[in-house]
Motif scaffolding. Structure first.
Motif, PDB file in Angstrom:
ATOM      1  N   PRO A 157      -0.340  -3.137 -13.725  1.00 51.88           N
ATOM      2  CA  PRO A 157       0.092  -1.830 -13.215  1.00 51.88           C
ATOM      3  C   PRO A 157       0.982  -1.993 -11.988  1.00 51.88           C
ATOM      4  O   PRO A 157       0.724  -2.826 -11.120  1.00 51.88           O
ATOM      5  N   TRP A 158       2.020  -1.174 -11.917  1.00 44.55           N
ATOM      6  CA  TRP A 158       2.939  -1.169 -10.792  1.00 44.55           C
ATOM      7  C   TRP A 158       3.080   0.269 -10.281  1.00 44.55           C
ATOM      8  O   TRP A 158       3.015   1.216 -11.063  1.00 44.55           O
ATOM      9  N   THR A 159       3.307   0.394  -8.976  1.00 42.54           N
ATOM     10  CA  THR A 159       3.498   1.700  -8.353  1.00 42.54           C
ATOM     11  C   THR A 159       4.981   1.930  -8.078  1.00 42.54           C
ATOM     12  O   THR A 159       5.674   1.027  -7.587  1.00 42.54           O
ATOM     13  N   LEU A 174      12.175   1.578  -7.772  1.00 35.08           N
ATOM     14  CA  LEU A 174      11.715   0.452  -6.967  1.00 35.08           C
ATOM     15  C   LEU A 174      10.198   0.403  -7.093  1.00 35.08           C
ATOM     16  O   LEU A 174       9.514   1.418  -6.878  1.00 35.08           O
ATOM     17  N   LEU A 175       9.657  -0.762  -7.458  1.00 35.57           N
ATOM     18  CA  LEU A 175       8.244  -0.882  -7.827  1.00 35.57           C
ATOM     19  C   LEU A 175       7.560  -1.987  -7.036  1.00 35.57           C
ATOM     20  O   LEU A 175       8.200  -2.972  -6.643  1.00 35.57           O
ATOM     21  N   CYS A 176       6.260  -1.819  -6.820  1.00 34.81           N
ATOM     22  CA  CYS A 176       5.451  -2.893  -6.242  1.00 34.81           C
ATOM     23  C   CYS A 176       4.147  -2.975  -7.021  1.00 34.81           C
ATOM     24  O   CYS A 176       3.703  -1.986  -7.627  1.00 34.81           O
ATOM     25  N   PRO A 177       3.492  -4.144  -7.052  1.00 34.15           N
ATOM     26  CA  PRO A 177       2.242  -4.281  -7.808  1.00 34.15           C
ATOM     27  C   PRO A 177       1.187  -3.305  -7.295  1.00 34.15           C
ATOM     28  O   PRO A 177       0.999  -3.143  -6.089  1.00 34.15           O
ATOM     29  N   ALA A 178       0.481  -2.663  -8.227  1.00 30.08           N
ATOM     30  CA  ALA A 178      -0.565  -1.709  -7.857  1.00 30.08           C
ATOM     31  C   ALA A 178      -1.931  -2.356  -7.753  1.00 30.08           C
ATOM     32  O   ALA A 178      -2.884  -1.706  -7.325  1.00 30.08           O
ATOM     33  N   ASP A 179      -2.018  -3.627  -8.140  1.00 27.31           N
ATOM     34  CA  ASP A 179      -3.335  -4.284  -8.153  1.00 27.31           C
ATOM     35  C   ASP A 179      -3.565  -5.174  -6.938  1.00 27.31           C
ATOM     36  O   ASP A 179      -4.570  -5.877  -6.860  1.00 27.31           O
ATOM     37  N   GLY A 180      -2.632  -5.144  -5.981  1.00 21.98           N
ATOM     38  CA  GLY A 180      -2.815  -5.912  -4.758  1.00 21.98           C
ATOM     39  C   GLY A 180      -2.444  -7.372  -4.853  1.00 21.98           C
ATOM     40  O   GLY A 180      -2.420  -8.071  -3.834  1.00 21.98           O
TER      41      GLY A 180
END
Length: 403
Positions: A157-159, A174-180
């Motif tokens: 998952p990505w935010t 623009l996305l960043c990992p949602a799982d840390g």
């Protein structure tokens, strides 16, 4: 490696099997999806099924692979295999699924060709299939290992950190990992699959290039999506949903990055030629060149409908200006004041002074790449120096794998 007996059978039957492959693959997909409808949920692209592109690509790849083995039974067509494997990895193909495909493909072959499929013919083509499958499984295993994912379980998952409208029909996320966890390592030119739940409850996948330098973005990744305005077919269902519904703060499911058309390190000159949304991997490559302080000679070529339709145009201009050895030439069917020095019409590389010994990268529609690649070949660029990216079934692969 084919046995001598199998090579002789394949050589004798290839014309007949090749002529029937379109019908064989049509029946194969129909029967397989009737029995295994779950494969259409997050694995096979139903837009490509509706258009027939998937079965054409499968038929072409089988014929090309078999023909290559007949030509040289002891060698595998590496270029063809290296093009297929990343596409399989990007949608999570597993080793077990090759047995499913084998079951339905060979049943369709027997149904279409009837008594012509003798035990000897079936055994020879079976050898071809499992040699192809084995080679792909080995390559895909290496790709999964390099991406640090379990085969078939490539999804995270990505935010959405930011949404930016680039043109009326193009948007960047623009996305960043949602799982840390840290973002997976990626290279300029690679793509990710986006897995989206459609309104009818079926997941669909589409591939999008990373449109910024993944090595310089930390844990951020950017994709740029052109909206496909379809005619009621499934072709544009994913891009339209992304455009209409996805906003900052939403989550998307992405695969690990894959793709064999990546920017290679070195000092050899580069030609980056694109059309339409094909600019996205090129912008990622330019961004990487700037981030690494490259002094390579770079010629950027792009064709589009108009400056207003040219996604990431301003960023392309900025990146080119920051590279001491770079210049850009744009072509527009409908010129605009934003680019007063642009050429008018379709891309024409015939009159350009190409840098010597350049590596050429292409991305755009198939007709565009066919034409431009032919022009580069006429200008003396070797085929192995011209690399291209096709999203979806690669209908061009059999022609270019060894050319």
């Amino acid at each position: 490696m084919l046995t001598a007996e199998s090579a002789a059978v394949i050589r004798a039957t290839l014309p007949v099997v090749g002529a029937a492959l379109d019908e064989i693959t049509t029946r194969f997909y129909a029967r397989m999806f009737a029995d295994r409808p779950e494969l259409l949920d997050g694995m096979f692209n139903r837009g490509n099924q509706a258009s027939g592109a998937q079965r054409q690509a499968l038929a072409g790849s089988i014929a090309a692979y078999a023909g290559a083995l007949v030509h040289d039974p002891e060698a595998a067509p590496e270029a063809l295999l290296d093009r297929i494997a990343p596409k399989h990895a990007a949608v999570g193909v597993t080793e077990e699924q090759y047995a499913v495909v084998h079951k339905y493909l060979f049943a369709a072959m027997a149904e279409v060709l009837g008594d012509a499929v003798t035990p000897e013919v079936a055994a020879a083509w079976d050898e071809v299939y499992w040699q192809l499958a084995g080679a792909l499984v080995a390559r895909e295993a290496r790709l999964y290992q390099a991406a640090d994912v379990t085969p078939g379980d490539t999804w995270r998952p990505w935010t959405v950190v930011e949404r930016r409208d680039e043109t009326p029909d193009t948007v960047s996320f623009l996305l960043c990992p949602a799982d840390g966890r840290p973002a997976p390592r990626a290279r300029a030119g690679q793509y990710v699959s986006v897995r989206l739940l459609m309104p009818d409850g079926v997941h669909q996948l589409r591939q999008y290039s990373l449109s910024s330098d993944p090595a310089g973005d930390g844990d951020l990744r950017r994709i740029t999506v052109k909206r496909v305005r379809g005619d009621g077919t499934p072709d544009g269902e994913v891009s339209n949903l992304l455009h209409l519904r996805v906003r900052a703060g939403d989550r998307l499911v992405l695969s690990a990055p894959f793709g064999d058309v990546v920017l290679e390190d070195g000092d050899r000159p580069l030609v980056l030629a694109s059309a339409g949304i094909g600019c996205t991997p090129m912008v990622g490559m330019l961004d990487h060149l700037v981030a690494t302080g490259s002094t390579r000679t770079v010629l950027v070529l792009h064709a589009d409908r108009s400056p207003a339709d040219h996604a990431l145009r301003s960023q392309t201009r900025r990146l080119v200006a920051e590279l001491p050895g770079a210049r850009a030439v744009f072509w527009y069917e409908h010129p605009g004041a934003e680019e007063p020095d642009a050429e008018v019409g379709l891309m024409d590389v015939g009159e350009l002074a190409l840098p010597a010994n350049a590596d050429v990268y292409l991305c755009g529609s198939l007709p565009f790449m066919r034409e431009v690649r032919a022009r580069f070949r006429q200008a003396g660029v070797p085929g192995d120096r011209i690399r291209y990216e096709v999203f979806g079934p690669d209908l061009w692969l059999p022609e270019t794998a060894d050319a």
